[in-house]
Design a protein around this motif. Structure first.
Motif, PDB file in Angstrom:
ATOM      1  N   ARG A 315      19.864 -21.209 -20.947  1.00  0.00           N
ATOM      2  CA  ARG A 315      19.435 -20.928 -22.313  1.00  0.00           C
ATOM      3  C   ARG A 315      20.420 -21.593 -23.267  1.00  0.00           C
ATOM      4  NH1 ARG A 315      18.405 -14.616 -22.901  1.00  0.00           N
ATOM      5  NH2 ARG A 315      17.421 -15.363 -24.831  1.00  0.00           N
ATOM      6  N   ILE A 316      19.942 -22.541 -24.064  1.00  0.00           N
ATOM      7  CA  ILE A 316      20.810 -23.298 -24.955  1.00  0.00           C
ATOM      8  C   ILE A 316      20.218 -23.308 -26.360  1.00  0.00           C
ATOM      9  CG2 ILE A 316      21.604 -24.767 -23.064  1.00  0.00           C
ATOM     10  CD1 ILE A 316      19.838 -27.003 -24.211  1.00  0.00           C
ATOM     11  N   ASP A 317      21.044 -23.725 -27.318  1.00  0.00           N
ATOM     12  CA  ASP A 317      20.601 -23.911 -28.702  1.00  0.00           C
ATOM     13  C   ASP A 317      20.595 -25.411 -28.987  1.00  0.00           C
ATOM     14  OD1 ASP A 317      20.097 -23.949 -31.380  1.00  0.00           O
ATOM     15  OD2 ASP A 317      21.907 -22.875 -31.985  1.00  0.00           O
ATOM     16  N   LEU A 318      19.410 -25.986 -29.177  1.00  0.00           N
ATOM     17  CA  LEU A 318      19.309 -27.428 -29.410  1.00  0.00           C
ATOM     18  C   LEU A 318      20.027 -27.850 -30.682  1.00  0.00           C
ATOM     19  CD1 LEU A 318      15.636 -28.328 -28.401  1.00  0.00           C
ATOM     20  CD2 LEU A 318      17.741 -28.672 -27.106  1.00  0.00           C
ATOM     21  N   SER A 319      20.114 -26.963 -31.655  1.00  0.00           N
ATOM     22  CA  SER A 319      20.824 -27.276 -32.886  1.00  0.00           C
ATOM     23  C   SER A 319      22.301 -27.547 -32.598  1.00  0.00           C
ATOM     24  CB  SER A 319      20.682 -26.137 -33.894  1.00  0.00           C
ATOM     25  OG  SER A 319      21.402 -26.409 -35.068  1.00  0.00           O
ATOM     26  N   GLU A 320      22.900 -26.724 -31.753  1.00  0.00           N
ATOM     27  CA  GLU A 320      24.309 -26.894 -31.402  1.00  0.00           C
ATOM     28  C   GLU A 320      24.535 -28.209 -30.663  1.00  0.00           C
ATOM     29  OE1 GLU A 320      27.650 -24.807 -28.499  1.00  0.00           O
ATOM     30  OE2 GLU A 320      25.882 -23.680 -29.115  1.00  0.00           O
ATOM     31  N   LEU A 349      17.417 -23.498 -32.631  1.00  0.00           N
ATOM     32  CA  LEU A 349      16.179 -23.731 -31.889  1.00  0.00           C
ATOM     33  C   LEU A 349      16.464 -23.473 -30.410  1.00  0.00           C
ATOM     34  CD1 LEU A 349      13.249 -24.529 -31.921  1.00  0.00           C
ATOM     35  CD2 LEU A 349      13.916 -26.925 -31.709  1.00  0.00           C
ATOM     36  N   PRO A 350      16.203 -22.256 -29.939  1.00  0.00           N
ATOM     37  CA  PRO A 350      16.501 -21.910 -28.543  1.00  0.00           C
ATOM     38  C   PRO A 350      15.610 -22.703 -27.577  1.00  0.00           C
ATOM     39  CG  PRO A 350      16.191 -19.948 -29.893  1.00  0.00           C
ATOM     40  CD  PRO A 350      15.699 -21.104 -30.688  1.00  0.00           C
ATOM     41  N   ALA A 351      16.187 -23.084 -26.434  1.00  0.00           N
ATOM     42  CA  ALA A 351      15.446 -23.841 -25.426  1.00  0.00           C
ATOM     43  C   ALA A 351      15.986 -23.488 -24.051  1.00  0.00           C
ATOM     44  CB  ALA A 351      15.570 -25.338 -25.678  1.00  0.00           C
ATOM     45  N   THR A 352      15.232 -23.895 -23.036  1.00  0.00           N
ATOM     46  CA  THR A 352      15.662 -23.715 -21.642  1.00  0.00           C
ATOM     47  C   THR A 352      15.821 -25.097 -21.037  1.00  0.00           C
ATOM     48  OG1 THR A 352      14.434 -21.645 -21.481  1.00  0.00           O
ATOM     49  CG2 THR A 352      15.118 -22.680 -19.420  1.00  0.00           C
ATOM     50  N   ALA A 353      17.073 -25.534 -20.866  1.00  0.00           N
ATOM     51  CA  ALA A 353      17.371 -26.874 -20.339  1.00  0.00           C
ATOM     52  C   ALA A 353      18.839 -26.921 -19.954  1.00  0.00           C
ATOM     53  CB  ALA A 353      17.057 -27.943 -21.386  1.00  0.00           C
ATOM     54  N   GLU A 354      19.246 -27.999 -19.301  1.00  0.00           N
ATOM     55  CA  GLU A 354      20.644 -28.154 -18.907  1.00  0.00           C
ATOM     56  C   GLU A 354      21.416 -28.768 -20.069  1.00  0.00           C
ATOM     57  OE1 GLU A 354      23.455 -30.150 -15.430  1.00  0.00           O
ATOM     58  OE2 GLU A 354      21.283 -30.110 -15.183  1.00  0.00           O
ATOM     59  N   PRO A 385       9.981 -26.746 -33.570  1.00  0.00           N
ATOM     60  CA  PRO A 385       9.344 -25.946 -32.524  1.00  0.00           C
ATOM     61  C   PRO A 385       7.897 -26.382 -32.352  1.00  0.00           C
ATOM     62  CG  PRO A 385       9.494 -24.687 -34.546  1.00  0.00           C
ATOM     63  CD  PRO A 385      10.175 -25.995 -34.820  1.00  0.00           C
ATOM     64  N   ALA A 386       7.374 -26.295 -31.114  1.00  0.00           N
ATOM     65  CA  ALA A 386       5.985 -26.699 -30.853  1.00  0.00           C
ATOM     66  C   ALA A 386       5.440 -25.859 -29.702  1.00  0.00           C
ATOM     67  CB  ALA A 386       5.904 -28.184 -30.509  1.00  0.00           C
ATOM     68  N   GLU A 387       4.844 -24.708 -30.044  1.00  0.00           N
ATOM     69  CA  GLU A 387       4.287 -23.780 -29.060  1.00  0.00           C
ATOM     70  C   GLU A 387       5.336 -23.437 -28.001  1.00  0.00           C
ATOM     71  OE1 GLU A 387       0.611 -25.345 -27.633  1.00  0.00           O
ATOM     72  OE2 GLU A 387      -0.373 -25.206 -29.585  1.00  0.00           O
ATOM     73  N   ASN A 388       5.108 -23.885 -26.758  1.00  0.00           N
ATOM     74  CA  ASN A 388       6.062 -23.556 -25.697  1.00  0.00           C
ATOM     75  C   ASN A 388       7.089 -24.658 -25.481  1.00  0.00           C
ATOM     76  OD1 ASN A 388       4.278 -25.424 -24.685  1.00  0.00           O
ATOM     77  ND2 ASN A 388       4.146 -24.492 -22.642  1.00  0.00           N
ATOM     78  N   ARG A 389       7.209 -25.560 -26.436  1.00  0.00           N
ATOM     79  CA  ARG A 389       8.178 -26.658 -26.357  1.00  0.00           C
ATOM     80  C   ARG A 389       9.146 -26.576 -27.537  1.00  0.00           C
ATOM     81  NH1 ARG A 389       6.963 -31.110 -22.974  1.00  0.00           N
ATOM     82  NH2 ARG A 389       5.768 -30.307 -21.207  1.00  0.00           N
ATOM     83  N   ALA A 390      10.319 -27.159 -27.343  1.00  0.00           N
ATOM     84  CA  ALA A 390      11.294 -27.312 -28.422  1.00  0.00           C
ATOM     85  C   ALA A 390      11.632 -28.800 -28.515  1.00  0.00           C
ATOM     86  CB  ALA A 390      12.560 -26.507 -28.123  1.00  0.00           C
ATOM     87  N   ARG A 391      11.611 -29.328 -29.722  1.00  0.00           N
ATOM     88  CA  ARG A 391      11.780 -30.765 -29.906  1.00  0.00           C
ATOM     89  C   ARG A 391      13.033 -31.100 -30.722  1.00  0.00           C
ATOM     90  NH1 ARG A 391       5.588 -31.924 -31.941  1.00  0.00           N
ATOM     91  NH2 ARG A 391       4.570 -31.873 -29.891  1.00  0.00           N
ATOM     92  N   VAL A 392      13.682 -32.200 -30.325  1.00  0.00           N
ATOM     93  CA  VAL A 392      14.739 -32.817 -31.119  1.00  0.00           C
ATOM     94  C   VAL A 392      14.266 -34.221 -31.449  1.00  0.00           C
ATOM     95  CG1 VAL A 392      17.174 -33.407 -31.298  1.00  0.00           C
ATOM     96  CG2 VAL A 392      16.468 -31.535 -29.821  1.00  0.00           C
ATOM     97  N   ALA A 452      12.132 -45.979 -36.261  1.00  0.00           N
ATOM     98  CA  ALA A 452      11.573 -45.362 -35.054  1.00  0.00           C
ATOM     99  C   ALA A 452      11.971 -43.895 -34.992  1.00  0.00           C
ATOM    100  CB  ALA A 452      12.050 -46.095 -33.808  1.00  0.00           C
ATOM    101  N   ARG A 453      11.115 -43.083 -34.353  1.00  0.00           N
ATOM    102  CA  ARG A 453      11.369 -41.653 -34.132  1.00  0.00           C
ATOM    103  C   ARG A 453      11.266 -41.378 -32.642  1.00  0.00           C
ATOM    104  NH1 ARG A 453       7.783 -38.257 -35.621  1.00  0.00           N
ATOM    105  NH2 ARG A 453       8.990 -36.591 -36.617  1.00  0.00           N
ATOM    106  N   PHE A 454      12.416 -41.099 -32.003  1.00  0.00           N
ATOM    107  CA  PHE A 454      12.434 -40.737 -30.588  1.00  0.00           C
ATOM    108  C   PHE A 454      12.412 -39.214 -30.494  1.00  0.00           C
ATOM    109  CE2 PHE A 454      13.746 -45.093 -30.302  1.00  0.00           C
ATOM    110  CZ  PHE A 454      13.240 -45.525 -29.082  1.00  0.00           C
ATOM    111  N   ILE A 455      11.500 -38.694 -29.696  1.00  0.00           N
ATOM    112  CA  ILE A 455      11.248 -37.252 -29.642  1.00  0.00           C
ATOM    113  C   ILE A 455      11.558 -36.731 -28.242  1.00  0.00           C
ATOM    114  CG2 ILE A 455       9.541 -35.442 -29.982  1.00  0.00           C
ATOM    115  CD1 ILE A 455       7.968 -37.567 -31.669  1.00  0.00           C
ATOM    116  N   LEU A 456      12.580 -35.899 -28.146  1.00  0.00           N
ATOM    117  CA  LEU A 456      12.933 -35.245 -26.883  1.00  0.00           C
ATOM    118  C   LEU A 456      12.313 -33.851 -26.886  1.00  0.00           C
ATOM    119  CD1 LEU A 456      14.545 -34.846 -24.233  1.00  0.00           C
ATOM    120  CD2 LEU A 456      16.475 -34.092 -25.663  1.00  0.00           C
ATOM    121  N   GLU A 457      11.497 -33.561 -25.882  1.00  0.00           N
ATOM    122  CA  GLU A 457      10.879 -32.240 -25.715  1.00  0.00           C
ATOM    123  C   GLU A 457      11.424 -31.586 -24.464  1.00  0.00           C
ATOM    124  OE1 GLU A 457       6.446 -32.497 -27.732  1.00  0.00           O
ATOM    125  OE2 GLU A 457       6.662 -32.485 -25.566  1.00  0.00           O
TER     126      GLU A 457
END
Length: 464
Positions: A315-320, A349-354, A385-392, A452-457
């Motif tokens: 559990r991470i914070d993408l903002s951080e 923006l909480p997310a589940t990732a490494e 935020p996008a439903e069950n996804r979190a985007r940077v 350009a806009r690179f989108i990490l989900e």
């Protein structure tokens, strides 16, 4: 009595011209000029002004000039005899700063060599950590098995001083110790018999003390050979990685020595040298740095393409993570006059990732944006935020990509026709592989001429 006006910073000296106390940015400049608090005023123009006031007993005001190694400083300063007897013996001076301007010094050979040295250290670092202004741990990143014990301890000890885990061999009797005294110091690493040293990279605004640090842990000794793990309970051992485990550890140190020696020759530290030979040495150093970067990319490629590769979600914070990526690459951006806009501290923006894999992807995306965007432009990191996804989203103001280039950009070894930029063509391929391994994706949106806009989900944190 001098007119006060708007006071930016204040200070107090004693009868021996020692600076007893001061506010930033005055205190920061004094320390970076080699002074101590309390200690003799280390800013030559200010020391001369204070002496004149102390000896004459009359207040004076003038512009002082100084430089702290990276910036030229000019400030309007008023000095007058201390009236309240708070200085030593009542014969010191009150110092007031009313304006402050800082401009980058021209990059000479020494500054360029320092930038290259730091770039090499980042490639060779076997552990990286991020610290706050008090040198307390915020995050740590390492995938070296030998450093597993100390990495785990540091990850569990956020908020503590880094020297609690990497003990300087000279010994420390008090904390916090000024970072310049710790930069380059030898440290003992639990669980390792190699000799280690740390590099501290400050994050700061001109004239102020650092707002945080990047810590790099390095060793000039290659890691000891590790025998392949034997099969346990009929389970086959993990396959040995040729580049990451065999080639990279053996090649990194000699290549780094080649680069360091070439820089010594290029900057003529070893003696006079014709310009043509100094240029040759510079080309050798640049080629060595590119080879180090390629080694790291090849090692990462080997990891993401290995059978059974998986990330370790948390559990991470993408903002951080985004703010850390912006901070790490801030110096590189400022060299081109590029402003990196990171999410504000109050946004989450909480997310589940490494954590370290997300940071790796963002460093690649922001680094690419800085490399290819025009000077004096902006790179923005936004959260969505996008439903069950979190985007940077990393957006730049560069030349943009055509529809065909947007498809090719993620192919292995694809550099979109660019040559001589130092890239391997693997960064986006590896980044997309990491994103998909975390259950997300990496895509791009672009229009030629409009950036350009690179989108990490990645998966959103379902429990948030």
């Amino acid at each position: 009595m001098l007119a006060n006006g708007s006071i930016l910073a204040s200070g107090l000296s004693d009868g021996d011209d020692r600076l007893l106390a001061a506010d930033d940015p005055l205190a920061g400049l004094h320390l970076r000029c080699g002074g101590e608090l309390p200690g003799t005023i280390a800013i030559p123009d200010l020391l001369q002004l204070v002496r004149q006031v102390r000896r004459s007993g009359l207040g004076l005001a003038r512009t002082i000039h100084a430089h702290d190694g990276s910036d030229a400083i000019s400030a309007w300063v008023e000095v007058e005899p201390a009236q309240d007897g708070s200085a030593k013996g009542g014969s010191g001076c009150a110092i007031r700063v009313h304006s402050w301007q800082a401009a980058p010094l021209p990059l000479g050979d020494d500054a360029a060599a320092e930038r290259r040295r730091l770039s090499i250290d980042r490639h060779l670092a076997e552990l990286s950590a991020w610290l706050d202004a008090g040198q307390r741990l915020i995050a740590v990143l390492s995938d070296v098995p030998e450093l597993g014990e100390v990495t785990a301890a540091m990850a569990a000890g956020t908020g503590r001083h880094w020297t609690d885990f990497l003990q300087p061999e000279k010994g420390i009797h008090q904390q916090p110790l000024h970072w310049r005294l710790l930069d380059g110091s030898a440290v003992a690493v639990p669980g390792s018999r190699r000799k280690w040293r740390v590099t501290l990279v400050p994050h700061r605004r001109p004239g102020f003390e650092p707002s945080g640090f990047e810590l790099l842990l390095l060793s000039d000794q290659a890691p000891a050979e590790i025998a392949p793990a034997a099969a346990v309970g009929g389970i086959a051992p993990l396959p040995r990685r040729l580049v990451g485990q065999d080639l990279a550890p053996v090649l990194q140190q000699p290549i780094a020595r080649i680069v360091a020696n070439a820089e010594t020759i290029r900057t003529r530290l070893a003696g006079p040298l014709p310009d043509a030979y100094a240029d040759y040495a510079g080309e050798i150093a640049s080629a060595g740095a590119l080879l180090l970067a390629l080694l790291q990319d090849m090692a990462d490629l080997e990891v993401v393409e290995a059978e059974g590769f998986a990330t370790v979600p948390d559990r991470i914070d993408l903002s951080e993570v985004a703010r850390q990526a912006a901070g790490i690459l801030g110096v590189r951006a400022r060299e081109k006059g590029i402003v990196v806009i990171a999410p504000p501290p109050e946004q989450t923006l909480p997310a589940t990732a490494e954590f370290r894999r997300v940071l790796q992807v963002l460093l690649n995306l922001v680094g690419n944006a800085i490399r290819y965007a025009p000077e004096h432009s902006r790179v923005a990191i936004a959260l969505e935020p996008a439903e069950n996804r979190a985007r940077v989203i990393v957006a730049d103001e560069g030349p943009g990509l055509s529809a065909e280039e947007q498809v090719r950009a993620f192919e292995k070894f694809e550099r979109l026709g660019r040559s001589g930029d130092g890239g391997s063509g693997l960064g986006l391929y590896i980044s997309r592989s990491l994103a998909r391994a975390m259950g997300g994706d990496l895509t791009v949106q672009s229009t030629p001429g409009e950036g350009a806009r690179f989108i990490l989900e990645v998966p959103a944190d379902a429990e948030a």
